[in-house]
Write a protein that holds these residues in place. Sequence first.
Motif, PDB file in Angstrom:
ATOM      1  N   VAL A 218       0.505 -10.552   0.809  1.00  0.00           N
ATOM      2  CA  VAL A 218       1.128 -10.252  -0.540  1.00  0.00           C
ATOM      3  C   VAL A 218      -0.085  -9.992  -1.418  1.00  0.00           C
ATOM      4  O   VAL A 218      -1.327 -10.355  -1.158  1.00  0.00           O
ATOM      5  N   GLY A 219       0.073  -8.836  -2.349  1.00  0.00           N
ATOM      6  CA  GLY A 219      -0.931  -8.456  -2.877  1.00  0.00           C
ATOM      7  C   GLY A 219      -1.129  -6.799  -2.368  1.00  0.00           C
ATOM      8  O   GLY A 219      -1.595  -6.144  -3.286  1.00  0.00           O
TER       9      GLY A 219
ATOM     10  N   LEU B 261       7.152   3.090  -0.180  1.00  0.00           N
ATOM     11  CA  LEU B 261       8.581   2.889   0.254  1.00  0.00           C
ATOM     12  C   LEU B 261       9.320   4.150   0.706  1.00  0.00           C
ATOM     13  O   LEU B 261       9.451   5.025  -0.201  1.00  0.00           O
ATOM     14  N   LYS B 262       9.910   4.155   1.705  1.00  0.00           N
ATOM     15  CA  LYS B 262      10.528   5.249   2.388  1.00  0.00           C
ATOM     16  C   LYS B 262      11.944   5.332   1.940  1.00  0.00           C
ATOM     17  O   LYS B 262      12.549   4.282   1.696  1.00  0.00           O
TER      18      LYS B 262
ATOM     19  N   TYR C 236       3.870   0.471  -4.585  1.00  0.00           N
ATOM     20  CA  TYR C 236       4.305  -0.590  -5.156  1.00  0.00           C
ATOM     21  C   TYR C 236       3.880  -1.829  -4.389  1.00  0.00           C
ATOM     22  O   TYR C 236       3.276  -1.990  -3.282  1.00  0.00           O
ATOM     23  N   MET C 237       3.598  -3.053  -5.106  1.00  0.00           N
ATOM     24  CA  MET C 237       2.923  -4.036  -4.738  1.00  0.00           C
ATOM     25  C   MET C 237       3.794  -5.151  -3.958  1.00  0.00           C
ATOM     26  O   MET C 237       4.990  -5.362  -4.615  1.00  0.00           O
ATOM     27  N   ILE C 238       3.152  -5.619  -2.909  1.00  0.00           N
ATOM     28  CA  ILE C 238       4.272  -6.740  -2.119  1.00  0.00           C
ATOM     29  C   ILE C 238       4.021  -8.143  -2.998  1.00  0.00           C
ATOM     30  O   ILE C 238       2.991  -8.446  -3.263  1.00  0.00           O
ATOM     31  N   ILE C 239       5.194  -8.647  -3.259  1.00  0.00           N
ATOM     32  CA  ILE C 239       5.037  -9.927  -4.098  1.00  0.00           C
ATOM     33  C   ILE C 239       5.478 -11.109  -3.266  1.00  0.00           C
ATOM     34  O   ILE C 239       5.084 -12.311  -3.691  1.00  0.00           O
ATOM     35  N   GLU C 240       6.162 -11.131  -2.201  1.00  0.00           N
ATOM     36  CA  GLU C 240       6.391 -11.978  -1.322  1.00  0.00           C
ATOM     37  C   GLU C 240       6.884 -11.543  -0.043  1.00  0.00           C
ATOM     38  O   GLU C 240       7.385 -10.494   0.293  1.00  0.00           O
ATOM     39  N   ARG C 241       6.637 -12.464   1.211  1.00  0.00           N
ATOM     40  CA  ARG C 241       6.973 -12.174   2.500  1.00  0.00           C
ATOM     41  C   ARG C 241       8.299 -13.056   2.774  1.00  0.00           C
ATOM     42  O   ARG C 241       8.211 -14.197   2.685  1.00  0.00           O
TER      43      ARG C 241
ATOM     44  N   ARG D   3       5.170   1.922   4.072  1.00  0.00           N
ATOM     45  CA  ARG D   3       3.926   2.483   4.627  1.00  0.00           C
ATOM     46  C   ARG D   3       2.708   2.070   3.973  1.00  0.00           C
ATOM     47  O   ARG D   3       2.851   2.029   2.690  1.00  0.00           O
ATOM     48  N   HIS D   4       1.698   1.752   4.487  1.00  0.00           N
ATOM     49  CA  HIS D   4       0.431   1.118   4.029  1.00  0.00           C
ATOM     50  C   HIS D   4      -0.123   2.171   3.136  1.00  0.00           C
ATOM     51  O   HIS D   4      -0.228   3.341   3.372  1.00  0.00           O
ATOM     52  N   TYR D   5      -0.707   1.732   1.827  1.00  0.00           N
ATOM     53  CA  TYR D   5      -1.253   2.588   0.837  1.00  0.00           C
ATOM     54  C   TYR D   5      -2.779   2.062   0.861  1.00  0.00           C
ATOM     55  O   TYR D   5      -3.240   0.915   0.595  1.00  0.00           O
ATOM     56  N   VAL D   6      -3.648   2.989   0.728  1.00  0.00           N
ATOM     57  CA  VAL D   6      -4.873   2.817   0.775  1.00  0.00           C
ATOM     58  C   VAL D   6      -5.376   3.417  -0.560  1.00  0.00           C
ATOM     59  O   VAL D   6      -5.041   4.667  -1.068  1.00  0.00           O
TER      60      VAL D   6
END
Length: 167
Positions: A68-69, A74-75, A99-104, A131-134
């Motif tokens: 989270v965070g 997003l594909k 975009y930020m992940i707010i919940e799993r 896909r992970h964003y650095v």
Amino acid sequence: MAPFEALYGKSYRTPLCWSEVGEKVLVGPEIVGVTTQNVQVIKSNLKAAQDRQKSLEDKHATDRKYDVGDWVFLKLSPWKGFVRFGKKGKLSPRYIGPYMIIERVSEVAYRLELPPELSKVHDVFHVSMLRHYVSDPSHVIPPQPLEINSDLTYDEELVTLLDWKDK
């Protein structure tokens, strides 16, 4: 005669009739034994092929887990010819965001914080769509102040020339 037999000059072989043209055709209990053996051979060959393909795929597979965070891209699903985000076809972007992940939600599903223009899109996505964003500070472009004239127009200023040619 069957079309296969007319084209190739021999009848096609099935698990029930695995004999060549001109061979003795088995009748009665013998055909059951031969068919059972042929089915076992086919099953073992299919199992070997599945195991070979699975071992090759397992070498390249990776488990992706996000916290989270984290920020992710997003594909977009590839709908051919569908206009999406101002581009069509080959020029449409493959990923949007970040975009930020707010919940799993589950082991393979994550809820994203989407902007208001994507409010009609469901906000839970499978891990294969992410896909992970650095983060990189050079990716962020600061907004420039915009001076609006009295007739509600503005002057466009050239930032940089990317390419040019004379004809």
